[in-house]
Design an enzyme around this catalytic site. Structure first.
Site, PDB file in Angstrom:
ATOM      1  N   HIS A  14      54.325  13.751  69.557  1.00 35.34           N
ATOM      2  CA  HIS A  14      54.131  14.921  70.447  1.00 35.34           C
ATOM      3  C   HIS A  14      53.321  15.992  69.711  1.00 35.34           C
ATOM      4  O   HIS A  14      53.860  16.719  68.865  1.00 35.34           O
ATOM      5  CB  HIS A  14      55.483  15.491  70.881  1.00 35.34           C
ATOM      6  CG  HIS A  14      55.370  16.564  71.913  1.00 35.34           C
ATOM      7  ND1 HIS A  14      56.039  16.518  73.112  1.00 35.34           N
ATOM      8  CD2 HIS A  14      54.665  17.727  71.960  1.00 35.34           C
ATOM      9  CE1 HIS A  14      55.748  17.575  73.836  1.00 35.34           C
ATOM     10  NE2 HIS A  14      54.914  18.342  73.143  1.00 35.34           N
ATOM     11  N   HIS A  16      50.002  19.068  70.035  1.00 35.55           N
ATOM     12  CA  HIS A  16      48.967  19.838  70.734  1.00 35.55           C
ATOM     13  C   HIS A  16      47.808  20.040  69.762  1.00 35.55           C
ATOM     14  O   HIS A  16      47.955  20.773  68.776  1.00 35.55           O
ATOM     15  CB  HIS A  16      49.508  21.198  71.178  1.00 35.55           C
ATOM     16  CG  HIS A  16      50.639  21.071  72.159  1.00 35.55           C
ATOM     17  ND1 HIS A  16      50.452  21.013  73.518  1.00 35.55           N
ATOM     18  CD2 HIS A  16      51.973  20.938  71.967  1.00 35.55           C
ATOM     19  CE1 HIS A  16      51.611  20.867  74.129  1.00 35.55           C
ATOM     20  NE2 HIS A  16      52.555  20.817  73.199  1.00 35.55           N
ATOM     21  N   LYS A 100      52.344  12.772  81.190  1.00 37.79           N
ATOM     22  CA  LYS A 100      53.207  13.913  80.880  1.00 37.79           C
ATOM     23  C   LYS A 100      53.576  14.681  82.136  1.00 37.79           C
ATOM     24  O   LYS A 100      52.696  15.064  82.921  1.00 37.79           O
ATOM     25  CB  LYS A 100      52.449  14.833  79.907  1.00 37.79           C
ATOM     26  CG  LYS A 100      53.188  16.108  79.503  1.00 37.79           C
ATOM     27  CD  LYS A 100      54.329  15.828  78.545  1.00 37.79           C
ATOM     28  CE  LYS A 100      55.197  17.056  78.321  1.00 37.79           C
ATOM     29  NZ  LYS A 100      54.811  17.873  77.208  1.00 37.79           N
ATOM     30  N   HIS A 137      58.589  17.337  79.888  1.00 34.47           N
ATOM     31  CA  HIS A 137      58.970  18.693  79.477  1.00 34.47           C
ATOM     32  C   HIS A 137      60.160  19.054  80.361  1.00 34.47           C
ATOM     33  O   HIS A 137      59.990  19.375  81.537  1.00 34.47           O
ATOM     34  CB  HIS A 137      57.817  19.689  79.652  1.00 34.47           C
ATOM     35  CG  HIS A 137      58.182  21.060  79.154  1.00 34.47           C
ATOM     36  ND1 HIS A 137      57.661  21.598  77.995  1.00 34.47           N
ATOM     37  CD2 HIS A 137      59.069  21.971  79.627  1.00 34.47           C
ATOM     38  CE1 HIS A 137      58.211  22.802  77.793  1.00 34.47           C
ATOM     39  NE2 HIS A 137      59.065  23.049  78.767  1.00 34.47           N
ATOM     40  N   HIS A 175      60.985  17.041  72.889  1.00 36.39           N
ATOM     41  CA  HIS A 175      61.483  18.212  72.155  1.00 36.39           C
ATOM     42  C   HIS A 175      62.838  18.704  72.676  1.00 36.39           C
ATOM     43  O   HIS A 175      62.975  19.832  73.145  1.00 36.39           O
ATOM     44  CB  HIS A 175      60.464  19.350  72.149  1.00 36.39           C
ATOM     45  CG  HIS A 175      59.740  19.598  73.451  1.00 36.39           C
ATOM     46  ND1 HIS A 175      60.389  19.801  74.636  1.00 36.39           N
ATOM     47  CD2 HIS A 175      58.423  19.685  73.733  1.00 36.39           C
ATOM     48  CE1 HIS A 175      59.492  20.001  75.588  1.00 36.39           C
ATOM     49  NE2 HIS A 175      58.295  19.921  75.064  1.00 36.39           N
ATOM     50  N   ASP A 248      55.744  18.601  68.223  1.00 35.08           N
ATOM     51  CA  ASP A 248      55.347  19.659  69.162  1.00 35.08           C
ATOM     52  C   ASP A 248      54.589  20.767  68.447  1.00 35.08           C
ATOM     53  O   ASP A 248      54.719  21.943  68.799  1.00 35.08           O
ATOM     54  CB  ASP A 248      56.558  20.231  69.919  1.00 35.08           C
ATOM     55  CG  ASP A 248      56.128  21.001  71.163  1.00 35.08           C
ATOM     56  OD1 ASP A 248      54.982  20.823  71.620  1.00 35.08           O
ATOM     57  OD2 ASP A 248      56.938  21.783  71.681  1.00 35.08           O
TER      58      ASP A 248
HETATM   59  O1  DOR Z   1      56.120  26.097  72.652  1.00 33.98           O
HETATM   60  C1  DOR Z   1      55.383  25.387  73.299  1.00 33.98           C
HETATM   61  N1  DOR Z   1      54.036  25.430  73.147  1.00 33.98           N
HETATM   62  N2  DOR Z   1      55.916  24.559  74.199  1.00 33.98           N
HETATM   63  C2  DOR Z   1      55.150  23.860  75.048  1.00 33.98           C
HETATM   64  O2  DOR Z   1      55.702  23.167  75.865  1.00 33.98           O
HETATM   65  C3  DOR Z   1      53.675  23.997  75.043  1.00 33.98           C
HETATM   66  C4  DOR Z   1      53.194  24.460  73.761  1.00 33.98           C
HETATM   67  C5  DOR Z   1      51.751  24.937  73.788  1.00 33.98           C
HETATM   68  O3  DOR Z   1      50.905  24.219  74.327  1.00 33.98           O
HETATM   69  O4  DOR Z   1      51.460  26.002  73.246  1.00 33.98           O
HETATM   70 ZN    ZN Z   2      54.546  20.329  73.560  1.00 36.17          ZN
END
Ligand code: DOR
Ligand code: ZN
Length: 345
Positions: A14, A16, A100, A137, A175, A248
């Site tokens: 997971h 970003h 997702k 999520h 998460h 995450d």
């Molecule tokens: O804290 C988070 N940041 N939770 C999420 O689900 C998305 C992520 C983000 O893309 O910044």
């Molecule tokens: Zn995430």
């Protein structure tokens, strides 16, 4: 006292990675630690088509240091009007590893997410048929539900229904942050698993308010009470194949965190394995780290285990107060502290 730990190279289920300059700034932190990563699709605009995922994958591969031998695994962002055949084609063509579910407005860039789970039932039917995992999520978004209860309510209102209607569907509850989520995952079959982040293993909700508002500990789902953190630590270190690593990592520029409306997300990629090693050592479970970090995830996804090894050494890692990446300052998780483990590179 054990001085070094050699384990199969881990994957991050997971992540970003963002896009544009930020992608170039952050991608190697993940690639240095992990062989593969599940790439979240919440870009602007979101990654909703096979073509968009393919193009994003190319941008990632262009940005990453190729010596690190990193493989991004792409995901589709589900919307109310997602065409099930797009999902099938993306899976057939080896582009989508998963899809997702963002409930609309649950988190960063989720405005185009799903407003009612029934809207994606045709997609879920195809996913169950072809064995494509649904990544969830898991938070409801109604303003009358307390932010600390959103995950537990999601289990009752949404997840229980999905599992009843699609008993074969593979689901990763992403998460997780609550005892309810741990119990839910434990009480269902092998097709239901969960990822756990380094930060939810380390902090409880006090950390968001320690000495004033601390935006760098703000993420979604938000950290919960201590009792929940302890349940997550138990689950992660239990050896159960239902729980695996997903950081995450979610970088935001410092100015976007320290603002009147600060963004949710913790940038933990730079010291992710060191942070997990800290937790596992504190729980006297270093022998369980390899399963959690390198084995349970690929087995759930039906992918081969990595053959390479990595070494974690008992050697201090001093985490900087901030990282200046290109033009952008980002505060990493554990900023200004020292961790006892170091990844040997
Ligand atoms: O804290 C988070 N940041 N939770 C999420 O689900 C998305 C992520 C983000 O893309 O910044
Ligand atoms: Zn995430």
């Amino acid at each position: 006292m054990i001085q070094s730990l050699v384990i199969r190279r881990p994957d991050d289920w997971h992540v970003h990675l963002r896009d544009g300059d930020m992608l170039g700034d952050v991608v190697n932190f993940t690639a240095r630690q992990f062989a593969r990563a599940i790439i979240m699709p919440n870009l602007t605009p979101p990654v909703t088509t096979v073509d968009a995922a393919r193009a994003y994958r190319s941008r990632i591969l262009e940005a990453v240091d190729e010596k690190l031998n990193f493989k991004p695994l792409m995901t589709a962002y589900l919307t109310d009007d997602m065409d099930p055949e797009e999902i099938r084609r993306g899976a057939d063509e080896g582009v989508f590893t998963a899809a997702k579910l963002y409930p609309a407005n649950a988190t960063t860039n989720s405005a185009a997410g799903v407003t009612d789970i029934k809207n994606i039932y045709p997609v879920l039917m195809i996913m169950a048929e072809i064995g494509l995992p649904l990544l969830v999520h898991g938070e409801v978004t109604h303003s009358d539900v307390d932010i600390f209860d959103r995950e537990a309510r999601f289990i009752e209102d949404v997840l229980a229904l999905v599992i009843k209607d699609f008993p074969e569907l593979k689901i990763v509850f992403e998460h997780i942050t609550t005892t309810e989520a741990v119990e839910f995952v434990n009480s269902h079959g092998a097709n239901i698993a969960a990822t756990i982040t380094p930060h939810h293993l380390e902090i409880n909700r006090n950390a968001i308010f320690q000495g004033g508002i601390n935006p760098h500990n703000y993420c979604l789902p938000i950290a919960k009470r201590e009792i929940h953190r302890l349940a997550l630590r138990q689950a992660a270190t239990s050896g159960s194949s239902k729980f695996f690593l997903g950081t995450d990592t979610a970088p935001h520029p410092v100015a976007a965190k320290e603002s009147a409306c600060g963004c949710a997300g913790i940038f933990n990629a730079p010291y992710a394995l060191e942070s997990y090693a800290k937790t596992f050592e504190e729980e006297d479970a270093l022998d369980k780290l390899e399963g959690f970090a390198s084995e349970h995830g690929p087995r759930f996804y039906g992918l081969p285990l990595n053959e390479e090894k990595i070494t974690l050494e008992r050697k201090a890692s001093k985490v900087p107060e901030k990282l200046t990446l290109g033009e952008t300052d980002i505060i990493p998780f554990h900023a200004g502290t020292t961790l006892n483990w170091s990844l040997v590179v």
